[in-house]
Design a protein around this motif. Sequence first.
Motif, short mmCIF file in Angstrom:
data_model
loop_
_atom_site.label_atom_id
_atom_site.label_comp_id
_atom_site.label_asym_id
_atom_site.label_seq_id
_atom_site.Cartn_x
_atom_site.Cartn_y
_atom_site.Cartn_z
N UNK A 28 37.80 45.83 -38.18
CA UNK A 28 37.10 47.12 -38.10
C UNK A 28 38.10 48.27 -38.11
N UNK A 29 39.22 48.08 -37.42
CA UNK A 29 40.27 49.11 -37.39
C UNK A 29 40.95 49.19 -38.74
N UNK A 30 41.29 48.06 -39.30
CA UNK A 30 41.99 48.02 -40.59
C UNK A 30 41.16 48.69 -41.68
N UNK A 31 39.85 48.55 -41.62
CA UNK A 31 38.96 49.09 -42.66
C UNK A 31 39.03 50.62 -42.77
N UNK A 32 39.39 51.29 -41.68
CA UNK A 32 39.39 52.77 -41.73
C UNK A 32 40.80 53.34 -41.89
N UNK A 33 41.82 52.52 -41.76
CA UNK A 33 43.19 53.04 -41.79
C UNK A 33 43.70 53.26 -43.21
N UNK A 34 44.40 54.39 -43.44
CA UNK A 34 45.07 54.57 -44.73
C UNK A 34 46.27 53.62 -44.81
N UNK A 106 35.93 59.53 -35.80
CA UNK A 106 36.26 58.21 -35.24
C UNK A 106 35.22 57.70 -34.24
N UNK A 107 34.22 58.52 -33.95
CA UNK A 107 33.20 58.12 -32.98
C UNK A 107 32.47 56.84 -33.40
N UNK A 108 32.06 56.70 -34.68
CA UNK A 108 31.40 55.43 -35.07
C UNK A 108 32.31 54.21 -34.88
N UNK A 109 33.59 54.34 -35.20
CA UNK A 109 34.53 53.22 -34.99
C UNK A 109 34.62 52.90 -33.51
N UNK A 110 34.74 53.92 -32.69
CA UNK A 110 34.86 53.69 -31.24
C UNK A 110 33.63 52.94 -30.72
N UNK A 111 32.45 53.39 -31.16
CA UNK A 111 31.21 52.71 -30.72
C UNK A 111 31.23 51.23 -31.15
N UNK A 112 31.64 50.98 -32.38
CA UNK A 112 31.68 49.60 -32.88
C UNK A 112 32.65 48.76 -32.06
N UNK A 113 33.83 49.30 -31.78
CA UNK A 113 34.83 48.55 -31.02
C UNK A 113 34.35 48.27 -29.60
N UNK A 114 33.70 49.25 -28.99
CA UNK A 114 33.14 49.06 -27.64
C UNK A 114 32.09 47.95 -27.67
N UNK A 119 33.59 46.87 -23.29
CA UNK A 119 34.37 47.65 -22.33
C UNK A 119 34.81 48.93 -23.03
N UNK A 120 35.26 49.95 -22.29
CA UNK A 120 35.70 51.19 -22.93
C UNK A 120 36.88 50.96 -23.88
N UNK A 121 36.86 51.69 -24.99
CA UNK A 121 37.97 51.69 -25.94
C UNK A 121 38.36 53.15 -26.16
N UNK A 122 39.62 53.46 -25.95
CA UNK A 122 40.14 54.80 -26.18
C UNK A 122 40.98 54.78 -27.43
N UNK A 123 40.80 55.79 -28.29
CA UNK A 123 41.53 55.83 -29.56
C UNK A 123 42.38 57.10 -29.60
#
Length: 152
Positions: A28-34, A106-114, A119-123
């Motif tokens: 999920x993280x890799x998908x959004x990274x340049x 980045x809010x949608x990514x954060x929600x997905x990771x949570x 548990x909370x995920x901070x980006x």
Amino acid sequence: MTETEMRSNLLRLVFGGSEELFEEFRSAVEAILPPDAAAVVRGSSVTGRRHEDQSPFDSKGPGTSDVDLTLVGSTVLDWFTEEGFYIPGVHSKPLSEEHPDVAPGLVPLRRKLISIVARPVNIQATRDFAMFLKEVLFGQPYLTIVGKIESA
């Protein structure tokens, strides 16, 4: 602390030993990274103890400790608002409950990771050299989960 030890801690503490959940999170993280960016996890989820007071991960109960995800590179800094920085153009505040508006994209990514880790995920975002300095000068190890960090 070795990379193997940090990865083992992360898998055990955050993903309950599940390689599949870890891969879902990482993908999920890799998908959004340049291509010029990397992602690292740091803090108690990789060391097993809080840097500030050495308390164990989840010392206040299951799911109480967060995951600190840092995006590393110059492009990812553009995803944060002007108010979203501790050091403008170098080191952002974390997208978190405390700072929910610093990186709206980045809010949608954060929600997905949570939802993956329950548990909370901070980006946060930072430049390569800042990540290097945190590790070398402040003794804050990190585990790279996507890409590669250029050393200073």
